[in-house]
Write a protein that holds these residues in place. Structure first.
Motif, short mmCIF file in Angstrom:
data_model
loop_
_atom_site.label_atom_id
_atom_site.label_comp_id
_atom_site.label_asym_id
_atom_site.label_seq_id
_atom_site.Cartn_x
_atom_site.Cartn_y
_atom_site.Cartn_z
N HIS A 100 17.07 42.16 76.45
CA HIS A 100 16.80 41.91 74.73
C HIS A 100 16.64 39.88 74.46
CE1 HIS A 100 17.87 46.04 72.86
NE2 HIS A 100 17.06 46.23 74.16
N LEU A 101 16.17 39.96 73.46
CA LEU A 101 16.29 38.13 72.81
C LEU A 101 16.83 38.05 71.21
CD1 LEU A 101 15.79 35.66 74.04
CD2 LEU A 101 12.83 36.07 72.44
N ALA A 102 17.70 37.27 71.15
CA ALA A 102 18.42 36.93 70.06
C ALA A 102 17.72 35.73 69.74
CB ALA A 102 19.23 37.57 69.93
N ARG A 103 18.25 35.82 68.51
CA ARG A 103 18.25 33.36 68.09
C ARG A 103 18.93 33.41 66.99
NH1 ARG A 103 12.23 33.61 66.27
NH2 ARG A 103 12.89 35.21 64.41
N THR A 104 18.91 31.65 66.81
CA THR A 104 20.44 31.46 66.05
C THR A 104 19.78 29.83 65.20
OG1 THR A 104 22.41 30.48 65.25
CG2 THR A 104 22.20 29.68 67.66
N THR A 105 19.86 30.14 64.14
CA THR A 105 19.29 29.30 63.92
C THR A 105 20.29 27.98 63.11
OG1 THR A 105 18.83 29.45 61.45
CG2 THR A 105 17.18 29.58 62.77
N GLN A 112 20.59 36.40 65.55
CA GLN A 112 19.42 37.96 65.16
C GLN A 112 18.73 38.23 66.69
OE1 GLN A 112 19.08 34.42 63.29
NE2 GLN A 112 20.96 35.16 62.16
N PHE A 113 18.37 39.65 66.37
CA PHE A 113 17.83 39.94 67.04
C PHE A 113 16.62 40.13 66.81
CE2 PHE A 113 15.36 44.08 68.38
CZ PHE A 113 15.44 44.28 69.69
N VAL A 114 15.59 39.84 67.56
CA VAL A 114 14.53 38.87 67.89
C VAL A 114 13.39 40.48 68.70
CG1 VAL A 114 12.28 37.50 68.88
CG2 VAL A 114 14.77 36.98 68.02
N LYS A 115 13.71 40.68 69.94
CA LYS A 115 12.80 41.49 70.72
C LYS A 115 13.10 42.04 71.93
CE LYS A 115 9.36 38.55 72.60
NZ LYS A 115 8.06 38.26 72.54
N VAL A 116 12.71 42.93 72.46
CA VAL A 116 13.35 43.35 74.25
C VAL A 116 12.04 43.02 74.56
CG1 VAL A 116 13.62 45.37 75.42
CG2 VAL A 116 13.83 45.78 73.20
N LEU A 117 12.39 41.81 75.27
CA LEU A 117 11.49 41.46 76.66
C LEU A 117 11.57 41.82 77.72
CD1 LEU A 117 13.36 37.70 76.70
CD2 LEU A 117 11.35 38.54 75.67
N ASN A 118 12.14 43.00 78.57
CA ASN A 118 12.30 43.97 79.38
C ASN A 118 12.73 44.86 79.54
OD1 ASN A 118 11.31 42.09 81.64
ND2 ASN A 118 13.19 40.77 81.22
N PRO A 119 12.10 46.36 78.70
CA PRO A 119 12.98 47.72 78.88
C PRO A 119 12.97 48.31 79.95
CG PRO A 119 9.93 47.11 78.61
CD PRO A 119 10.45 45.89 78.60
N SER A 120 13.74 49.15 80.31
CA SER A 120 13.85 49.55 81.24
C SER A 120 13.49 51.61 81.35
CB SER A 120 15.40 49.74 81.80
OG SER A 120 16.22 50.76 82.82
N THR A 121 13.04 51.43 81.99
CA THR A 121 12.39 52.40 81.93
C THR A 121 12.36 53.55 83.35
OG1 THR A 121 9.87 51.77 82.93
CG2 THR A 121 10.58 51.90 80.22
N ASN A 122 11.35 55.06 82.67
CA ASN A 122 11.56 55.65 84.14
C ASN A 122 10.64 56.07 85.00
OD1 ASN A 122 13.86 57.23 82.98
ND2 ASN A 122 12.52 58.80 81.66
N SER A 123 10.38 55.81 85.95
CA SER A 123 9.82 55.68 86.82
C SER A 123 9.96 56.59 88.26
CB SER A 123 10.13 53.86 87.46
OG SER A 123 8.51 53.87 87.92
N THR A 124 8.95 55.60 88.89
CA THR A 124 9.20 56.61 90.65
C THR A 124 9.31 55.55 92.05
OG1 THR A 124 8.08 57.99 89.59
CG2 THR A 124 7.70 58.14 92.13
#
Length: 265
Positions: A100-105, A112-124
Motif C-alpha cells: 500500500h501507499l500513503a502520503r503526508t504533507t 492519508q492512504f493513496v492506493k494499493v500498489l501491489n495487490p495480493s491475489t489468488n493464482s496458480t
C-alpha cells in the motif's frame, strides 16, 4: 530423615531465588551491553522518543500494517510511505500481503492512504514438470526511494519488493520468488509493470526464470543462496545502494534460514 527433609525444603525455597537472581543479573548485563552499543548510543542521543500508532486515514485495517519505508520528495514538501498490508481469514494472520501507499504533507504528523500498489491475489503456480498448485502471490517488505540521478524522469521513483508464492496452508514457496522493481514519475501516478529484477541461481525455476540479475553469480560466497528478501535502498552521490537478506537451506533442520545481508552498488 528429618534433617534431610529440612534440607530438601530449604533447597526448594532457595533454588527459585537463585534462578531469579541469575535472570536479573543476566538481564542487567544484556541491557548494559545494549546501552553501550551503537543502537543504545543512538537512543541516548535521540532523547525521550515517544511512539504513536500510525494508521493512515482511509486505510482499512485487517491483519495489520508492516514493513514501512518512507521517502520524501527532493524539496521535502511531500512524504511517501509504502508498507505491507495483511488481509484475509487465515489464522493466526491473513494470507494476503499487499503493498500500500500513503502520503503526508505535514512532515509525518498525519498520513492519508493513496492506493494499493501491489495487490495480493489468488493464482496458480506452474511447476517445472507442468503440474500446477493453487495458492496466491504475496508482496512483502517494500522499499521506496527517489533516485535524483536517473536521467529518465519517469523512473526516478523506485519501488523494490519481494514477490513470492504461498500455498493455501500458508507454506511459503520461497524458491518461487524474486525481488521486483517498479518505477514512476510520481508515486501517486502510474507505475511501470513490475520487472523481476533479482533472482538466486536456479531460483526461481522455470517458467519464472526471467529475472534480469542472478545475484548468486556476483560472488562465489553466494552460491548456496536460494532466495533474497527484505530489500533496502539508498540513492547517494549518483549511486544506488541496495541491501538484501540472503536465505539458504538450514542444514539438518529443514526449511530456509537467514544467511547474511549483502550490499549491491
Amino acid at each position: 530423615p528429618t534433617d534431610m527433609k529440612k534440607f530438601k525444603w530449604s533447597y526448594l525455597l532457595v533454588a527459585p531465588l537463585v534462578i531469579f537472581a541469575f535472570v536479573l543479573l543476566s538481564r542487567a548485563r544484556s541491557e548494559a551491553r545494549f546501552e553501550a552499543g551503537p543502537i543504545g548510543q543512538l537512543k541516548q542521543a535521540a532523547g525521550d522518543v515517544r511512539y504513536a500508532k500510525l494508521l493512515p486515514s482511509g486505510e482499512r485495517l485487517e491483519g495489520g500494517l508492516y514493513d514501512p519505508s518512507v521517502a520524501y520528495a527532493p524539496d521535502g514538501s511531500v512524504g511517501w510511505l509504502v508498507y505491507s498490508s495483511v488481509t484475509g481469514d487465515h489464522k493466526p494472520i491473513g494470507e494476503y500481503v499487499h503493498t500500500h501507499l500513503a502520503r503526508t504533507t505535514n512532515g509525518g504528523a498525519s498520513w492519508q492512504f493513496v492506493k494499493v500498489l501491489n495487490p495480493s491475489t489468488n493464482s496458480t503456480l506452474t511447476l517445472p514438470d507442468g503440474k500446477s498448485l493453487p495458492g496466491l502471490w504475496r508482496y512483502e517488505v517494500p522499499t521506496l526511494l527517489h533516485d535524483t540521478a536517473d536521467p529518465d524522469a519517469s523512473r526516478r521513483w523506485k519501488l523494490f519488493v519481494h514477490c513470492y508464492f504461498t500455498l493455501p496452508n500458508g507454506k511459503r514457496m520461497v524458491p518461487y520468488g524474486w525481488i521486483a522493481l517498479r518505477t514512476a514519475a510520481d508515486p501517486a501516478g502510474e507505475w511501470s509493470t513490475a520487472v523481476p529484477l533479482f533472482g538466486a541461481g536456479k531460483s526461481p525455476p522455470a517458467p519464472y526464470n526471467k529475472t534480469l540479475v542472478d545475484v548468486n553469480a556476483l560472488d562465489a560466497s553466494l552460491k548456496n543462496i536460494v532466495a533474497y528478501s527484505e530489500p533496502g535502498a539508498l540513492a547517494h552521490d549518483g549511486r544506488l545502494y541496495l541491501s538484501m537478506t540472503a536465505l539458504k537451506p538450514r542444514l539438518g533442520l529443514g526449511g530456509i534460514g537467514v544467511s547474511h545481508t549483502i550490499f549491491l552498488i
